[in-house]
Design an enzyme around this catalytic site. Structure first.
Site, mmCIF file in Angstrom:
data_model
loop_
_atom_site.group_PDB
_atom_site.id
_atom_site.type_symbol
_atom_site.label_atom_id
_atom_site.label_comp_id
_atom_site.label_asym_id
_atom_site.label_seq_id
_atom_site.Cartn_x
_atom_site.Cartn_y
_atom_site.Cartn_z
ATOM 1 N N ASN A 9 0.867 -1.177 0.000
ATOM 2 C CA ASN A 9 0.000 0.000 0.000
ATOM 3 C C ASN A 9 0.906 1.230 0.000
ATOM 4 O OD1 ASN A 9 -1.803 2.036 0.503
ATOM 5 N ND2 ASN A 9 -2.312 1.384 2.585
ATOM 6 N N LYS A 11 0.139 4.292 -0.321
ATOM 7 C CA LYS A 11 -0.479 5.486 0.281
ATOM 8 C C LYS A 11 -0.230 6.709 -0.609
ATOM 9 C CE LYS A 11 -0.056 3.184 4.683
ATOM 10 N NZ LYS A 11 0.121 3.244 6.133
ATOM 11 N N HIS A 94 -9.167 0.990 5.135
ATOM 12 C CA HIS A 94 -7.874 1.221 5.781
ATOM 13 C C HIS A 94 -8.058 2.158 6.972
ATOM 14 C CE1 HIS A 94 -3.799 2.505 6.548
ATOM 15 N NE2 HIS A 94 -3.432 1.383 5.975
ATOM 16 N N GLU A 96 -6.455 4.586 7.990
ATOM 17 C CA GLU A 96 -6.312 6.021 7.700
ATOM 18 C C GLU A 96 -7.586 6.570 7.068
ATOM 19 O OE1 GLU A 96 -2.621 5.530 5.592
ATOM 20 O OE2 GLU A 96 -1.750 4.891 7.496
ATOM 21 N N GLU A 166 -5.057 -5.137 10.705
ATOM 22 C CA GLU A 166 -4.009 -4.139 10.913
ATOM 23 C C GLU A 166 -4.264 -3.399 12.227
ATOM 24 O OE1 GLU A 166 -2.121 -2.935 6.896
ATOM 25 O OE2 GLU A 166 -3.906 -1.728 7.169
ATOM 26 N N GLY A 172 2.722 2.169 10.729
ATOM 27 C CA GLY A 172 3.635 3.295 10.551
ATOM 28 C C GLY A 172 4.355 3.709 11.817
ATOM 29 N N SER A 212 3.751 -2.249 10.233
ATOM 30 C CA SER A 212 5.208 -2.266 10.428
ATOM 31 C C SER A 212 5.855 -3.610 10.088
ATOM 32 C CB SER A 212 5.569 -1.836 11.850
ATOM 33 O OG SER A 212 5.149 -0.503 12.087
ATOM 34 N N GLY A 233 3.030 -1.177 4.251
ATOM 35 C CA GLY A 233 3.041 0.256 3.946
ATOM 36 C C GLY A 233 4.460 0.724 3.659
ATOM 37 N N GLY A 234 5.082 1.304 4.668
ATOM 38 C CA GLY A 234 6.403 1.927 4.504
ATOM 39 C C GLY A 234 7.418 1.064 3.776
#
Ligand code: PGA
Length: 249
Positions: A9, A11, A94, A96, A166, A172, A212, A233-234
């Site tokens: 993802n 983002k 998600h 967010e 999640e 994150g 993470s 993600g990251g």
């Protein structure tokens, strides 16, 4: 059918040039694997991603969509727009979207219905916040999120659902759920689905962990029996890290 999936993802990251560069690097370095590999770039770069990956096994998903067919919804994207450029997988719910853009379970249920009506696959995200876990409410929260947004579906529809647990406190933050915490929740998720739909749906649904995940912890998390892969993600923004995570599965 339950499958192994590693999904990135992205983002709100990566310009068009950066998107093309990352996709080229991922295609070049992609290890042989039976797992599905999915990337979800930002909306404006989706069509390019689909075209650049035309001869690749790497799939492209959208990060979100609206439930309406079309109309006066400034800034939103409809299912047909995604389908039209070759995208039939969408991430919904998600954390967010929930926390920053006010998406509720009821709102998400409508999006789920639209995706189903359009025969799209959904990567449905959910998970508890830190204070909910600290208060011992994490199982109840997760159960509520599943029931409110998904349990109106018939058993057949579950073929088009991938779940992504999640925990919000792990997204994150660098803080990962321990493999045991992930396994415990994933087993609970299957049990909850089993109670409503029976063992076949519960055992066949793919349940990803997100929060993470990185090269150093992916293998241990993925080794748990009820964890079928990850939503990253990251670490999906760097080709080498994402490739290492794919190798871990
Ligand atoms: P993270 O994000 O890997 O950066 O924690 C996961 C996600 O938001 O899906």
């Amino acid at each position: 059918m339950r499958s192994k999936i590693v999904a990135g993802n992205w983002k709100m990251n990566k310009t068009l040039k950066e998107t093309e560069a990352l996709l080229a690097e991922l295609s070049a370095k992609r290890p042989d694997t039976e797992a599905e590999i999915i990337v979800a770039p930002t909306f404006v770069n989706l069509a390019t991603a689909v075209s650049n990956l035309a001869s690749s096994v790497i799939q492209v998903a959208a990060q979100n969509m609206h439930f309406a067919e079309n109309g006066a919804f400034t800034g939103e994207i409809a299912a047909d727009m995604l389908l039209d450029i070759g995208i039939d997988t969408v991430i919904l719910g998600h954390s967010e979207r929930r926390s920053l853009f006010g998406e509720t379970d009821d709102f998400l249920a409508k999006k789920v219905d639209t995706a189903m009506a359009k025969n799209m696959r959904i990567i449905f995200c959910f998970g508890e916040e830190l204070q909910e876990r600290q208060a011992g409410r994490h199982f109840a929260v997760v159960e509520g999120q599943l029931k409110n947004a998904l349990f109106h579906l018939d058993a057949n529809a579950w073929q088009k659902i991938v779940l992504a647990y999640e925990p919000v406190w792990a997204i994150g933050t660098g803080e990962t759920a321990t493999p045991e915490q992930a396994q415990e929740m994933h087993a609970f998720i299957r049990k909850t689905i089993d109670e409503k739909y029976g063992a076949s749906v519960a055992q066949n649904v793919t349940v990803l962990y997100g929060g993470s995940v990185k090269p150093s912890n992916a293998e241990e998390i993925f080794s748990k029996p009820d964890v079928d892969g990850g939503l990253i993600g990251g670490a999906s923004l760097k080709a080498d890290d994402f490739i290492e995570i794919i190798k871990a599965i």
